[in-house]
Write an enzyme that holds these catalytic residues in place. Sequence first.
Site, PDB file in Angstrom:
ATOM      1  N   HIS A 155       0.745  -1.042   0.069  1.00  0.00           N
ATOM      2  CA  HIS A 155      -0.118  -0.003  -0.148  1.00  0.00           C
ATOM      3  C   HIS A 155       0.886   1.225  -0.166  1.00  0.00           C
ATOM      4  CE1 HIS A 155      -3.325  -2.717   0.932  1.00  0.00           C
ATOM      5  NE2 HIS A 155      -2.502  -3.257   2.082  1.00  0.00           N
ATOM      6  N   LYS A 282      18.017  20.069 -12.075  1.00  0.00           N
ATOM      7  CA  LYS A 282      17.460  18.608 -12.425  1.00  0.00           C
ATOM      8  C   LYS A 282      18.236  17.705 -12.961  1.00  0.00           C
ATOM      9  CE  LYS A 282      13.247  18.317 -13.158  1.00  0.00           C
ATOM     10  NZ  LYS A 282      12.072  17.746 -12.906  1.00  0.00           N
ATOM     11  N   ASN A 284      16.911  14.113 -14.288  1.00  0.00           N
ATOM     12  CA  ASN A 284      15.613  13.080 -14.301  1.00  0.00           C
ATOM     13  C   ASN A 284      15.791  11.643 -14.969  1.00  0.00           C
ATOM     14  OD1 ASN A 284      14.051  15.418 -13.980  1.00  0.00           O
ATOM     15  ND2 ASN A 284      14.050  16.125 -16.314  1.00  0.00           N
ATOM     16  N   GLU A 289      11.683   6.124 -16.966  1.00  0.00           N
ATOM     17  CA  GLU A 289      10.430   6.772 -17.332  1.00  0.00           C
ATOM     18  C   GLU A 289      10.126   6.264 -18.840  1.00  0.00           C
ATOM     19  OE1 GLU A 289      10.437  10.952 -16.815  1.00  0.00           O
ATOM     20  OE2 GLU A 289      11.462  10.604 -14.980  1.00  0.00           O
TER      21      GLU A 289
END
Length: 457
Positions: A155, A282, A284, A289
Amino acid sequence: MKLWGGRFTKATDHLMDDFHSSISFDQRLAEQDITGSIAHATMLGETGIIPKADADRIVEGLQGILADVQSGKIEWMVDAEDIHMNVETLLTQRIGEAGKRLHTGRSRNDQVALDVRMYAKLACRETETMLNELLTTLLDIAQDNLHTIMPGYPHMQKAQPITLAHHMMAYFQMFLRDRKRFRNAYDAADVMPLGSGALAGTTYPLNRERVAELLGFSAITENSLDGVSDRDFLLDFLSAASTCMMHLSRFCEELILWNTNEFRFVEMDDAYATGSSIMPQKKNPDVAELIRGKTGRVYGDLMALLTVMKGIPLAYNKDMQEDKEAFFDARDTLVKGLTIFTAMLKTCTFRKDVMEKGASGGFTNATDAADYMVKHGVAFRDAHAVVGRLVAHCLNENKALLDLTLDELKAFHPVFEQDVFEELSMLSCVEKRRIPGAPAPDMVQIAIDHGRQALSD
Ligand code: ARG
Protein backbone atom coordinates in the site's frame (compact mmCIF):
# COMPACT_ATOMS: atom_id res chain seq x y z
CA MET A 1 5.32 -7.81 -64.86
CA LYS A 2 4.33 -9.14 -61.43
CA LEU A 3 5.32 -12.73 -60.66
CA TRP A 4 1.60 -13.44 -60.40
CA GLY A 5 0.64 -11.25 -63.39
CA GLY A 6 -0.39 -13.99 -65.87
CA ARG A 7 -4.16 -13.68 -65.47
CA PHE A 8 -4.19 -9.88 -65.22
CA THR A 9 -4.79 -7.54 -68.13
CA LYS A 10 -4.09 -4.31 -66.28
CA ALA A 11 -1.29 -3.00 -64.09
CA THR A 12 -2.05 -2.32 -60.43
CA ASP A 13 -2.87 1.25 -59.52
CA HIS A 14 0.13 3.04 -58.02
CA LEU A 15 -1.89 3.59 -54.84
CA MET A 16 -2.30 -0.17 -54.65
CA ASP A 17 1.44 -0.81 -54.96
CA ASP A 18 2.13 1.51 -52.11
CA PHE A 19 -0.72 0.21 -49.98
CA HIS A 20 -0.23 -3.52 -50.15
CA SER A 21 3.52 -3.77 -50.59
CA SER A 22 5.26 -5.07 -47.48
CA ILE A 23 8.87 -4.84 -48.60
CA SER A 24 9.47 -1.70 -46.53
CA PHE A 25 9.17 -3.80 -43.37
CA ASP A 26 9.46 -7.46 -44.34
CA GLN A 27 12.96 -6.90 -45.77
CA ARG A 28 13.95 -7.67 -42.20
CA LEU A 29 13.13 -11.28 -43.03
CA ALA A 30 15.63 -11.43 -45.90
CA GLU A 31 18.07 -13.79 -44.18
CA GLN A 32 15.31 -16.10 -43.02
CA ASP A 33 13.64 -16.04 -46.43
CA ILE A 34 16.85 -16.89 -48.29
CA THR A 35 17.94 -19.56 -45.80
CA GLY A 36 14.47 -21.11 -46.02
CA SER A 37 14.65 -21.10 -49.82
CA ILE A 38 18.09 -22.71 -49.77
CA ALA A 39 16.68 -25.57 -47.66
CA HIS A 40 13.61 -25.90 -49.90
CA ALA A 41 15.72 -25.97 -53.08
CA THR A 42 18.17 -28.45 -51.56
CA MET A 43 15.29 -30.78 -50.73
CA LEU A 44 13.74 -30.32 -54.20
CA GLY A 45 17.06 -31.37 -55.73
CA GLU A 46 17.58 -34.31 -53.37
CA THR A 47 14.12 -35.73 -54.04
CA GLY A 48 14.43 -35.22 -57.79
CA ILE A 49 11.39 -32.93 -57.87
CA ILE A 50 13.59 -30.52 -59.80
CA PRO A 51 16.85 -31.42 -61.58
CA LYS A 52 19.81 -31.58 -59.22
CA ALA A 53 21.81 -29.20 -61.43
CA ASP A 54 19.06 -26.55 -61.17
CA ALA A 55 18.89 -26.98 -57.41
CA ASP A 56 22.64 -26.44 -57.20
CA ARG A 57 22.43 -23.31 -59.31
CA ILE A 58 19.57 -22.00 -57.16
CA VAL A 59 21.45 -22.64 -53.93
CA GLU A 60 24.55 -20.95 -55.25
CA GLY A 61 22.53 -17.99 -56.52
CA LEU A 62 20.76 -17.61 -53.18
CA GLN A 63 24.06 -17.75 -51.31
CA GLY A 64 25.28 -14.89 -53.48
CA ILE A 65 22.15 -12.87 -52.73
CA LEU A 66 22.51 -13.61 -49.02
CA ALA A 67 26.09 -12.33 -49.06
CA ASP A 68 24.95 -9.17 -50.83
CA VAL A 69 22.11 -8.68 -48.34
CA GLN A 70 24.60 -8.98 -45.49
CA SER A 71 26.92 -6.42 -47.01
CA GLY A 72 24.02 -4.07 -47.71
CA LYS A 73 24.34 -4.19 -51.49
CA ILE A 74 20.73 -4.97 -52.37
CA GLU A 75 18.13 -2.36 -53.31
CA TRP A 76 14.70 -3.83 -52.75
CA MET A 77 11.96 -3.15 -55.30
CA VAL A 78 8.60 -1.89 -54.06
CA ASP A 79 7.21 -3.21 -57.30
CA ALA A 80 8.11 -6.76 -56.36
CA GLU A 81 5.73 -6.37 -53.40
CA ASP A 82 7.36 -8.35 -50.63
CA ILE A 83 10.61 -10.00 -49.58
CA HIS A 84 9.61 -13.36 -51.05
CA MET A 85 9.03 -12.06 -54.58
CA ASN A 86 11.97 -9.70 -54.34
CA VAL A 87 14.34 -12.58 -53.66
CA GLU A 88 12.80 -14.79 -56.32
CA THR A 89 12.91 -12.03 -58.94
CA LEU A 90 16.50 -11.24 -58.11
CA LEU A 91 17.44 -14.91 -58.27
CA THR A 92 16.00 -15.36 -61.74
CA GLN A 93 17.68 -12.15 -62.91
CA ARG A 94 20.98 -13.57 -61.73
CA ILE A 95 20.84 -17.27 -62.65
CA GLY A 96 18.19 -17.37 -65.39
CA GLU A 97 15.79 -20.26 -66.06
CA ALA A 98 16.72 -22.43 -63.06
CA GLY A 99 15.50 -19.67 -60.73
CA LYS A 100 11.96 -20.20 -62.00
CA ARG A 101 11.92 -23.68 -60.42
CA LEU A 102 12.48 -22.48 -56.85
CA HIS A 103 8.82 -21.94 -56.02
CA THR A 104 7.84 -25.52 -56.98
CA GLY A 105 5.56 -26.99 -54.31
CA ARG A 106 5.55 -23.81 -52.27
CA SER A 107 3.32 -20.80 -51.70
CA ARG A 108 4.10 -17.44 -50.18
CA ASN A 109 1.61 -18.42 -47.53
CA ASP A 110 3.74 -21.21 -46.12
CA GLN A 111 6.89 -19.30 -46.99
CA VAL A 112 5.98 -16.27 -44.89
CA ALA A 113 4.90 -18.55 -42.03
CA LEU A 114 8.33 -20.16 -42.16
CA ASP A 115 10.21 -16.85 -42.24
CA VAL A 116 8.30 -15.40 -39.32
CA ARG A 117 8.79 -18.56 -37.28
CA MET A 118 12.53 -18.45 -37.89
CA TYR A 119 12.66 -14.80 -36.87
CA ALA A 120 10.57 -15.47 -33.77
CA LYS A 121 12.94 -18.25 -32.70
CA LEU A 122 15.85 -15.86 -33.04
CA ALA A 123 14.04 -13.14 -31.09
CA CYS A 124 13.28 -15.59 -28.25
CA ARG A 125 16.93 -16.61 -28.00
CA GLU A 126 18.13 -12.99 -28.07
CA THR A 127 15.68 -12.09 -25.34
CA GLU A 128 16.82 -15.03 -23.26
CA THR A 129 20.44 -13.87 -23.49
CA MET A 130 19.43 -10.41 -22.32
CA LEU A 131 17.32 -11.78 -19.51
CA ASN A 132 20.28 -13.87 -18.37
CA GLU A 133 22.37 -10.73 -18.15
CA LEU A 134 19.70 -8.99 -16.09
CA LEU A 135 19.22 -12.04 -13.85
CA THR A 136 22.96 -12.21 -13.20
CA THR A 137 23.01 -8.52 -12.32
CA LEU A 138 20.16 -9.04 -9.84
CA LEU A 139 21.99 -11.93 -8.19
CA ASP A 140 25.13 -9.81 -7.88
CA ILE A 141 23.30 -6.87 -6.30
CA ALA A 142 21.51 -9.27 -3.95
CA GLN A 143 24.77 -10.94 -2.95
CA ASP A 144 26.27 -7.56 -2.04
CA ASN A 145 23.25 -6.47 -0.03
CA LEU A 146 22.22 -9.41 2.15
CA HIS A 147 22.38 -7.09 5.17
CA THR A 148 21.17 -3.86 3.54
CA ILE A 149 18.02 -3.22 5.51
CA MET A 150 15.14 -1.31 3.95
CA PRO A 151 11.41 -0.96 4.56
CA GLY A 152 8.90 -3.04 2.61
CA TYR A 153 5.93 -1.05 1.31
CA PRO A 154 2.57 -2.77 0.77
CA HIS A 155 0.00 0.00 0.00
CA MET A 156 3.07 2.29 -0.28
CA GLN A 157 3.07 2.28 3.53
CA LYS A 158 6.07 1.27 5.60
CA ALA A 159 5.23 -2.20 6.85
CA GLN A 160 8.12 -4.45 7.94
CA PRO A 161 11.85 -4.36 7.39
CA ILE A 162 13.29 -6.44 4.58
CA THR A 163 16.63 -6.26 2.77
CA LEU A 164 17.62 -4.90 -0.60
CA ALA A 165 18.79 -8.42 -1.43
CA HIS A 166 15.32 -9.79 -0.75
CA HIS A 167 13.75 -7.06 -2.87
CA MET A 168 16.11 -7.77 -5.79
CA MET A 169 15.41 -11.47 -5.53
CA ALA A 170 11.69 -10.78 -5.97
CA TYR A 171 12.51 -9.30 -9.38
CA PHE A 172 14.81 -12.24 -10.02
CA GLN A 173 11.82 -14.57 -9.72
CA MET A 174 9.73 -12.41 -12.05
CA PHE A 175 12.37 -12.30 -14.79
CA LEU A 176 13.13 -15.99 -14.38
CA ARG A 177 9.47 -16.70 -15.12
CA ASP A 178 9.77 -14.41 -18.14
CA ARG A 179 12.66 -16.49 -19.41
CA LYS A 180 10.44 -19.55 -19.19
CA ARG A 181 7.71 -17.76 -21.13
CA PHE A 182 10.16 -16.95 -23.93
CA ARG A 183 11.32 -20.56 -23.97
CA ASN A 184 7.69 -21.62 -24.40
CA ALA A 185 7.27 -19.07 -27.19
CA TYR A 186 10.39 -20.55 -28.81
CA ASP A 187 8.89 -24.03 -28.69
CA ALA A 188 5.66 -22.75 -30.22
CA ALA A 189 7.62 -21.22 -33.12
CA ASP A 190 9.84 -24.25 -33.54
CA VAL A 191 7.50 -26.12 -35.92
CA MET A 192 8.19 -26.13 -39.66
CA PRO A 193 5.24 -25.12 -41.90
CA LEU A 194 6.65 -25.53 -45.46
CA GLY A 195 4.65 -28.11 -47.35
CA SER A 196 1.37 -26.53 -46.25
CA GLY A 197 1.38 -24.84 -49.65
CA ALA A 198 -1.22 -22.17 -50.18
CA LEU A 199 -3.64 -24.04 -47.92
CA ALA A 200 -4.01 -27.64 -49.11
CA GLY A 201 -0.50 -29.06 -49.11
CA THR A 202 0.94 -29.94 -52.49
CA THR A 203 0.95 -32.72 -55.09
CA TYR A 204 4.76 -32.98 -55.03
CA PRO A 205 6.33 -35.59 -52.73
CA LEU A 206 8.15 -32.98 -50.63
CA ASN A 207 10.39 -34.27 -47.88
CA ARG A 208 9.16 -31.98 -45.13
CA GLU A 209 11.22 -33.62 -42.39
CA ARG A 210 14.36 -33.00 -44.40
CA VAL A 211 13.57 -29.28 -44.67
CA ALA A 212 12.90 -29.17 -40.93
CA GLU A 213 16.23 -30.86 -40.32
CA LEU A 214 18.13 -28.50 -42.63
CA LEU A 215 16.64 -25.48 -40.86
CA GLY A 216 16.94 -26.80 -37.31
CA PHE A 217 13.23 -27.19 -36.56
CA SER A 218 12.12 -29.80 -34.02
CA ALA A 219 8.89 -30.79 -35.77
CA ILE A 220 6.67 -30.13 -38.79
CA THR A 221 3.15 -28.68 -38.71
CA GLU A 222 0.41 -31.32 -38.72
CA ASN A 223 -2.30 -29.58 -40.73
CA SER A 224 -1.83 -27.54 -43.87
CA LEU A 225 -4.67 -25.10 -43.14
CA ASP A 226 -3.33 -24.45 -39.65
CA GLY A 227 0.22 -24.33 -41.00
CA VAL A 228 -0.52 -21.18 -43.00
CA SER A 229 -3.10 -19.60 -40.67
CA ASP A 230 -1.38 -19.95 -37.32
CA ARG A 231 0.25 -16.95 -35.69
CA ASP A 232 -0.17 -18.18 -32.11
CA PHE A 233 3.60 -18.34 -31.75
CA LEU A 234 3.81 -14.60 -32.39
CA LEU A 235 1.04 -13.98 -29.87
CA ASP A 236 3.02 -16.10 -27.39
CA PHE A 237 6.05 -13.90 -28.02
CA LEU A 238 4.01 -10.69 -27.73
CA SER A 239 2.34 -11.90 -24.58
CA ALA A 240 5.67 -12.88 -23.01
CA ALA A 241 7.06 -9.51 -24.12
CA SER A 242 4.09 -7.69 -22.56
CA THR A 243 4.54 -9.45 -19.22
CA CYS A 244 8.28 -8.83 -19.29
CA MET A 245 7.76 -5.13 -20.07
CA MET A 246 5.21 -4.97 -17.24
CA HIS A 247 7.87 -6.32 -14.88
CA LEU A 248 10.44 -3.85 -16.16
CA SER A 249 7.91 -1.06 -15.80
CA ARG A 250 7.16 -1.92 -12.15
CA PHE A 251 10.88 -1.99 -11.44
CA CYS A 252 11.29 1.37 -13.20
CA GLU A 253 8.43 2.85 -11.19
CA GLU A 254 10.22 1.85 -7.98
CA LEU A 255 13.54 3.24 -9.14
CA ILE A 256 11.84 6.51 -10.08
CA LEU A 257 10.33 6.72 -6.60
CA TRP A 258 13.56 5.70 -4.89
CA ASN A 259 15.37 8.35 -6.90
CA THR A 260 13.14 11.17 -5.59
CA ASN A 261 14.35 13.73 -3.12
CA GLU A 262 11.81 12.31 -0.67
CA PHE A 263 13.18 8.75 -0.78
CA ARG A 264 16.81 9.15 -1.83
CA PHE A 265 17.30 5.36 -1.73
CA VAL A 266 19.10 5.32 -5.05
CA GLU A 267 21.41 7.53 -7.04
CA MET A 268 21.26 6.97 -10.78
CA ASP A 269 24.42 7.29 -12.76
CA ASP A 270 24.75 10.50 -14.78
CA ALA A 271 25.16 8.39 -17.91
CA TYR A 272 21.52 7.29 -17.69
CA ALA A 273 19.88 10.56 -16.64
CA THR A 274 19.10 13.86 -18.34
CA GLY A 275 18.86 17.47 -17.25
CA SER A 276 16.25 20.19 -17.69
CA SER A 277 16.52 22.98 -20.23
CA ILE A 278 15.26 25.48 -17.67
CA MET A 279 15.91 24.13 -14.16
CA PRO A 280 19.65 23.80 -13.62
CA GLN A 281 19.35 21.50 -10.61
CA LYS A 282 17.33 18.78 -12.32
CA LYS A 283 18.47 15.22 -12.99
CA ASN A 284 15.69 13.14 -14.44
CA PRO A 285 15.45 9.33 -14.53
CA ASP A 286 14.56 9.25 -18.24
CA VAL A 287 15.54 5.65 -18.91
CA ALA A 288 13.16 4.36 -16.27
CA GLU A 289 10.38 6.71 -17.38
CA LEU A 290 10.76 5.74 -21.04
CA ILE A 291 10.66 2.02 -20.33
CA ARG A 292 7.54 2.58 -18.24
CA GLY A 293 6.06 4.53 -21.13
CA LYS A 294 7.10 2.08 -23.84
CA THR A 295 5.38 -0.77 -22.04
CA GLY A 296 2.14 0.55 -23.53
CA ARG A 297 3.48 0.17 -27.06
CA VAL A 298 4.17 -3.50 -26.50
CA TYR A 299 0.69 -4.07 -25.02
CA GLY A 300 -0.60 -2.26 -28.12
CA ASP A 301 1.32 -4.62 -30.39
CA LEU A 302 -0.22 -7.62 -28.61
CA MET A 303 -3.72 -6.12 -28.88
CA ALA A 304 -3.17 -5.26 -32.54
CA LEU A 305 -2.29 -8.81 -33.50
CA LEU A 306 -4.98 -10.40 -31.34
CA THR A 307 -7.46 -8.15 -33.10
CA VAL A 308 -6.07 -8.88 -36.56
CA MET A 309 -6.37 -12.61 -35.94
CA LYS A 310 -9.80 -12.75 -34.38
CA GLY A 311 -11.83 -12.39 -37.56
CA ILE A 312 -9.79 -14.36 -40.05
CA PRO A 313 -11.51 -17.39 -41.58
CA LEU A 314 -9.17 -20.24 -42.55
CA ALA A 315 -6.75 -20.05 -44.21
CA TYR A 316 -4.29 -17.20 -45.00
CA ASN A 317 -5.80 -13.76 -45.54
CA LYS A 318 -3.84 -10.65 -46.35
CA ASP A 319 -4.77 -9.16 -42.96
CA MET A 320 -2.04 -11.40 -41.62
CA GLN A 321 0.62 -9.26 -43.27
CA GLU A 322 -0.08 -6.91 -40.36
CA ASP A 323 1.60 -9.38 -38.00
CA LYS A 324 5.10 -8.23 -38.83
CA GLU A 325 5.22 -4.58 -37.81
CA ALA A 326 3.61 -5.33 -34.46
CA PHE A 327 6.02 -8.19 -33.83
CA PHE A 328 9.12 -6.24 -34.91
CA ASP A 329 8.10 -3.20 -32.88
CA ALA A 330 7.60 -5.29 -29.74
CA ARG A 331 10.85 -7.15 -30.29
CA ASP A 332 12.82 -3.91 -30.79
CA THR A 333 11.21 -2.16 -27.84
CA LEU A 334 11.86 -5.13 -25.57
CA VAL A 335 15.44 -5.70 -26.69
CA LYS A 336 16.36 -2.02 -26.37
CA GLY A 337 14.53 -1.73 -23.05
CA LEU A 338 16.17 -4.79 -21.52
CA THR A 339 19.61 -3.76 -22.69
CA ILE A 340 19.54 -0.24 -21.33
CA PHE A 341 17.69 -1.22 -18.16
CA THR A 342 20.40 -3.71 -17.19
CA ALA A 343 23.13 -1.19 -17.98
CA MET A 344 21.38 1.42 -15.86
CA LEU A 345 20.75 -0.97 -12.97
CA LYS A 346 24.41 -2.00 -12.90
CA THR A 347 25.44 1.62 -12.36
CA CYS A 348 22.83 2.52 -9.72
CA THR A 349 24.23 3.40 -6.31
CA PHE A 350 22.01 2.26 -3.47
CA ARG A 351 22.21 4.49 -0.40
CA LYS A 352 22.35 1.85 2.30
CA ASP A 353 22.32 4.35 5.18
CA VAL A 354 19.18 6.11 3.90
CA MET A 355 17.43 2.79 3.30
CA GLU A 356 18.24 1.53 6.75
CA LYS A 357 17.14 4.78 8.34
CA GLY A 358 13.92 4.58 6.34
CA ALA A 359 13.29 1.13 7.76
CA SER A 360 13.31 2.31 11.35
CA GLY A 361 10.60 4.96 11.00
CA GLY A 362 6.93 4.07 10.68
CA PHE A 363 6.69 1.32 13.35
CA THR A 364 8.02 -1.40 11.03
CA ASN A 365 8.81 -3.45 14.15
CA ALA A 366 5.24 -3.37 15.49
CA THR A 367 4.47 -6.90 14.26
CA ASP A 368 7.65 -8.08 15.97
CA ALA A 369 6.55 -6.44 19.21
CA ALA A 370 3.34 -8.46 19.03
CA ASP A 371 5.33 -11.60 18.17
CA TYR A 372 7.56 -10.91 21.22
CA MET A 373 4.49 -10.96 23.44
CA VAL A 374 3.20 -14.15 21.79
CA LYS A 375 6.56 -15.80 22.46
CA HIS A 376 5.99 -15.02 26.13
CA GLY A 377 2.56 -16.60 26.23
CA VAL A 378 0.14 -13.83 25.17
CA ALA A 379 -2.47 -14.71 22.50
CA PHE A 380 -1.71 -13.01 19.17
CA ARG A 381 -5.00 -11.10 18.99
CA ASP A 382 -4.47 -9.65 22.50
CA ALA A 383 -0.86 -8.81 21.67
CA HIS A 384 -2.01 -7.05 18.48
CA ALA A 385 -4.37 -4.87 20.54
CA VAL A 386 -1.71 -3.97 23.13
CA VAL A 387 0.83 -3.00 20.46
CA GLY A 388 -1.88 -1.02 18.66
CA ARG A 389 -2.37 1.04 21.82
CA LEU A 390 1.41 1.40 22.17
CA VAL A 391 1.62 2.74 18.60
CA ALA A 392 -1.20 5.22 19.28
CA HIS A 393 0.64 6.36 22.41
CA CYS A 394 3.91 6.79 20.48
CA LEU A 395 2.13 8.74 17.72
CA ASN A 396 0.86 11.14 20.39
CA GLU A 397 4.32 11.52 21.90
CA ASN A 398 6.04 11.61 18.51
CA LYS A 399 8.21 8.65 19.46
CA ALA A 400 9.22 5.27 18.04
CA LEU A 401 8.58 2.03 19.97
CA LEU A 402 12.26 1.77 20.83
CA ASP A 403 12.25 5.31 22.31
CA LEU A 404 10.03 4.11 25.18
CA THR A 405 11.56 3.05 28.50
CA LEU A 406 11.02 -0.43 29.90
CA ASP A 407 8.72 1.05 32.55
CA GLU A 408 6.61 2.75 29.91
CA LEU A 409 6.34 -0.54 28.03
CA LYS A 410 5.47 -2.45 31.18
CA ALA A 411 2.67 0.01 31.87
CA PHE A 412 1.01 -1.40 28.73
CA HIS A 413 1.79 -5.05 29.54
CA PRO A 414 3.96 -6.76 32.16
CA VAL A 415 5.38 -9.26 29.65
CA PHE A 416 8.01 -6.82 28.33
CA GLU A 417 11.57 -7.29 29.63
CA GLN A 418 14.95 -5.68 28.88
CA ASP A 419 15.62 -8.04 25.92
CA VAL A 420 12.74 -6.43 23.99
CA PHE A 421 15.04 -3.60 22.89
CA GLU A 422 17.42 -6.00 21.21
CA GLU A 423 14.57 -8.08 19.77
CA LEU A 424 12.93 -5.08 18.11
CA SER A 425 16.05 -3.77 16.38
CA MET A 426 15.73 -3.71 12.59
CA LEU A 427 18.48 -6.27 12.16
CA SER A 428 16.84 -8.66 14.60
CA CYS A 429 13.43 -8.19 12.92
CA VAL A 430 14.94 -9.28 9.60
CA GLU A 431 17.11 -12.06 11.03
CA LYS A 432 14.17 -13.68 12.79
CA ARG A 433 12.34 -14.15 9.50
CA ARG A 434 14.09 -17.31 8.60
CA ILE A 435 11.70 -19.66 6.87
CA PRO A 436 12.11 -20.50 3.17
CA GLY A 437 11.28 -17.46 1.05
CA ALA A 438 11.72 -14.98 3.92
CA PRO A 439 14.25 -12.11 4.11
CA ALA A 440 16.71 -13.35 6.80
CA PRO A 441 20.17 -13.09 5.23
CA ASP A 442 20.85 -16.83 5.46
CA MET A 443 17.50 -17.56 3.79
CA VAL A 444 18.18 -15.07 1.01
CA GLN A 445 21.61 -16.65 0.57
CA ILE A 446 19.84 -19.95 -0.07
CA ALA A 447 17.52 -18.20 -2.55
CA ILE A 448 20.55 -16.73 -4.33
CA ASP A 449 22.20 -20.15 -4.53
CA HIS A 450 19.00 -21.67 -5.92
CA GLY A 451 18.79 -18.75 -8.32
CA ARG A 452 22.30 -19.29 -9.65
CA GLN A 453 21.44 -22.94 -10.17
CA ALA A 454 18.17 -22.10 -11.99
CA LEU A 455 19.96 -19.53 -14.13
CA SER A 456 22.42 -22.10 -15.45
CA ASP A 457 19.66 -24.59 -16.39
N1 ARG B 1 3.60 -10.30 -47.87
C1 ARG B 1 2.73 -11.33 -47.47
C2 ARG B 1 2.63 -11.34 -45.92
O1 ARG B 1 3.47 -10.78 -45.34
C3 ARG B 1 3.23 -12.65 -47.93
C4 ARG B 1 2.16 -13.66 -48.16
C5 ARG B 1 1.29 -13.23 -49.27
N2 ARG B 1 0.40 -14.24 -49.73
C6 ARG B 1 -0.55 -13.99 -50.61
N3 ARG B 1 -1.30 -14.98 -50.95
N4 ARG B 1 -0.81 -12.79 -51.04
O2 ARG B 1 1.72 -11.87 -45.35
